[in-house]
Design a protein around this motif. Sequence first.
Motif, PDB file in Angstrom:
ATOM      1  N   GLY A  36       0.825  -1.204   0.000  1.00 44.80           N
ATOM      2  CA  GLY A  36       0.000   0.000   0.000  1.00 44.80           C
ATOM      3  C   GLY A  36       0.856   1.249   0.000  1.00 44.80           C
ATOM      4  N   ASP A  37       0.315   2.346  -0.533  1.00 46.94           N
ATOM      5  CA  ASP A  37       1.031   3.620  -0.505  1.00 46.94           C
ATOM      6  C   ASP A  37       0.867   4.286   0.861  1.00 46.94           C
ATOM      7  N   ILE A  38       1.972   4.801   1.373  1.00 42.56           N
ATOM      8  CA  ILE A  38       1.962   5.558   2.624  1.00 42.56           C
ATOM      9  C   ILE A  38       1.734   7.030   2.316  1.00 42.56           C
ATOM     10  N   VAL A  39       2.472   7.540   1.347  1.00 43.08           N
ATOM     11  CA  VAL A  39       2.308   8.910   0.849  1.00 43.08           C
ATOM     12  C   VAL A  39       2.419   8.832  -0.672  1.00 43.08           C
ATOM     13  N   SER A  40       1.514   9.483  -1.381  1.00 43.44           N
ATOM     14  CA  SER A  40       1.497   9.413  -2.841  1.00 43.44           C
ATOM     15  C   SER A  40       2.151  10.629  -3.469  1.00 43.44           C
ATOM     16  N   GLU A  41       2.767  10.423  -4.620  1.00 47.82           N
ATOM     17  CA  GLU A  41       3.375  11.518  -5.377  1.00 47.82           C
ATOM     18  C   GLU A  41       2.315  12.582  -5.672  1.00 47.82           C
ATOM     19  N   GLY A  42       2.689  13.844  -5.495  1.00 47.02           N
ATOM     20  CA  GLY A  42       1.777  14.953  -5.757  1.00 47.02           C
ATOM     21  C   GLY A  42       0.978  15.400  -4.549  1.00 47.02           C
ATOM     22  N   SER A  43       0.990  14.614  -3.479  1.00 47.39           N
ATOM     23  CA  SER A  43       0.244  14.996  -2.275  1.00 47.39           C
ATOM     24  C   SER A  43       1.012  16.053  -1.485  1.00 47.39           C
ATOM     25  N   ASP A  90       7.386  14.727  -4.632  1.00 49.80           N
ATOM     26  CA  ASP A  90       7.772  14.477  -6.024  1.00 49.80           C
ATOM     27  C   ASP A  90       8.054  12.993  -6.249  1.00 49.80           C
ATOM     28  N   HIS A  91       7.729  12.169  -5.257  1.00 50.17           N
ATOM     29  CA  HIS A  91       7.836  10.718  -5.364  1.00 50.17           C
ATOM     30  C   HIS A  91       6.830  10.120  -4.382  1.00 50.17           C
ATOM     31  N   SER A  92       6.636   8.821  -4.461  1.00 48.10           N
ATOM     32  CA  SER A  92       5.732   8.137  -3.543  1.00 48.10           C
ATOM     33  C   SER A  92       6.526   7.360  -2.508  1.00 48.10           C
TER      34      SER A  92
END
Length: 203
Positions: A36-43, A90-92
């Motif tokens: 799962g993503d913890i923090v997504s790019e662009g957030s 700028d990255h996930s």
Amino acid sequence: MNLFVRKLRNGTRLLPEDEAILAGLVGPARRIEARGDIVSEGSEPRALTLIVEGWACRYKQLENGRRQILSFSLPGDLCEPFGILPRFMDHSLGALTAVTIAQVSPEAVWNAARANPRIEEALWWDLLVAVAADQERTVSLGRRTAAERRGHLFCELQLRLAMVGLADREGYELPVTQVDLADLLGLSAVHVNRSLRNCAERG
């Protein structure tokens, strides 16, 4: 033992009161399932992420669907060293295994560093170690052979995990897939599989 504090002990001599301050920076923990993503790019992140348990990674997803892993994030790692939180990601940051994470306030980190020179030194050390590791990965992708990339990575992980008591002379657990290794090393999964088999055969 707070692995974040244990890791920072390697950077300077921390007093018990310093360690108490650092431990107090860490918020409540929560669980993220594997992949799962913890923090997504662009957030727009509002807090720093600390890996309490499990393995995560920083990665970029390309338009064609391919993934480049930028680095592995291990237990005790503050994913943005020294509390440098970008305005947007700028990255996930994704979970490779099930992970336990905690949030840390960047303002609290900065205030602790300004008020305490030992904590400031430890945080600078953590940042410099992360930068040095990133530079070595750039060298690996640009100039090292596949075998050299693999060997350098395994040595890096040994050192990083040993800092928090998760590796010894016998080795360490490597809970990632060959695809994960390939995405970090800039190789194909087939190449990584062949390389690992060759390594095992050579003892």
